[in-house]
Design an enzyme around this catalytic site. Structure first.
Site, PDB file in Angstrom:
ATOM      1  N   GLU A 123      -9.589   0.637  12.023  1.00  0.00           N
ATOM      2  CA  GLU A 123     -10.690   0.739  11.059  1.00  0.00           C
ATOM      3  C   GLU A 123     -11.761  -0.284  11.415  1.00  0.00           C
ATOM      4  OE1 GLU A 123     -10.435   1.239   6.465  1.00  0.00           O
ATOM      5  OE2 GLU A 123     -10.955  -0.859   6.772  1.00  0.00           O
ATOM      6  N   LYS A 136       0.828  -1.206   0.000  1.00  0.00           N
ATOM      7  CA  LYS A 136       0.000   0.000   0.000  1.00  0.00           C
ATOM      8  C   LYS A 136       0.863   1.256   0.000  1.00  0.00           C
ATOM      9  CE  LYS A 136      -4.266   1.663   2.033  1.00  0.00           C
ATOM     10  NZ  LYS A 136      -5.403   1.271   2.874  1.00  0.00           N
ATOM     11  N   ASP A 153       1.585   7.819   9.974  1.00  0.00           N
ATOM     12  CA  ASP A 153       0.942   9.020   9.438  1.00  0.00           C
ATOM     13  C   ASP A 153      -0.099   8.734   8.362  1.00  0.00           C
ATOM     14  OD1 ASP A 153       2.574  10.441  11.089  1.00  0.00           O
ATOM     15  OD2 ASP A 153       3.989  11.076   9.528  1.00  0.00           O
TER      16      ASP A 153
END
Ligand code: GTP
Ligand code: MG
Length: 238
Positions: A172, A86, A101
């Site tokens: 998440e 990613k 971050d």
């Protein structure tokens, strides 16, 4: 019921795997491996905190209303290769700082609820808890994605207390019903089936979109029966 999608994190094993993995040109800096392993442990802690909060809420509903809003919970830590992949796709540096971050889904919890009402009551009660913060909400139930995907995504910042103090860590959380989960699993499988001819792919995608609409109708009808037998007002949400 909580399903751990991967075995529990083991620092020594993770460190060994990191060292043994060849990440190509943009290798993960060797001097950051220990820091990375420590960071993953913090994400794991945050993931467990959220799961526990959800279990406590589910238990409370069971005790007070004889109803379990949560069907089951799944949780996973993003794998090293997905994290690096990613960062690479987004052309971000492969450092611990950059993970902190930029990636908000290293710790992931999926809450599969019985009914749509449960999705909103559980997520609202969790979001209202004073020790955690809501960083971002994406409501794909009210606004489904073009392909038919539905789920409520919330990113929370959860304090993880280590010897050095509280570390606010993102998790998440995907809230969805059984029907939404059923649909998303098949759509996910289709997405990774790269050897399908284009014609088949678009045919299946169209069928899936129809399925998403049908499932939504079924859900509303079943939700209304459930509300009725529990004395709650009926709402037409189709
Ligand atoms: P990424 O995490 O890079 O995908 O971007 P984002 O954080 O903006 O994504 P978003 O909140 O929209 O979705 C994150 C996660 O939701 C994905 O990793 C999937 O698990 C799930 N998801 C989102 N869209 C879809 C979809 O169309 N189909 C399925 N099966 N899952 C989806
Ligand atoms: Mg994501």
């Amino acid at each position: 019921v909580i399903l751990d999608r991967h075995s529990r994190l083991n620092s020594a094993e993770l460190e060994a795997r990191l060292k043994a993995t060849n990440f190509g040109d943009g290798q993960f800096p060797v001097d950051q491996i220990t820091e990375f392993v420590n960071l993953m442990q913090v994400y794991e802690g945050a993931m467990y905190e959220i799961s526990t909060k959800l279990e406590v809420l589910d238990e409370e509903f069971q005790v007070r209303f004889s109803h379990n809003p949560v069907h089951h919970i799944e949780r996973r830590l993003k794998s090293i290769s997905s994290i690096l992949g990613k960062l690479e796709r987004r052309e971000l540096p492969k450092t611990v700082e950059s993970i902190k971050d930029n990636l908000f889904d290293v710790a992931g919890v999926r809450v599969i609820c019985n009914y749509r009402d449960d999705v909103y009551s559980v997520s609202n009660y969790l979001s209202a808890q004073s020790d955690i913060q809501v960083l971002r909400v994406k409501d794909y139930i009210k606004n489904p994605k073009q392909n038919g995907y539905r789920s409520l995504h919330v990113i929370y910042a959860v304090p993880v207390f280590l010897s050095s103090g509280a570390h606010y860590t993102p998790v998440e959380v995907q809230f969805r019903t059984i029907a939404m989960d059923y649909w998303a699993s098949l759509e996910h499988a289709l997405r990774y089936k790269t050897d399908l001819p284009d014609v088949k792919l678009s045919e299946h995608s169209q069928t899936l979109l129809d399925c998403a609409r049908s499932l939504q109708n079924i859900e509303v009808q079943m939700q209304n029966i459930h509300r009725d037998i529990n004395g709650a007002p009926q709402v037409d949400e189709a």
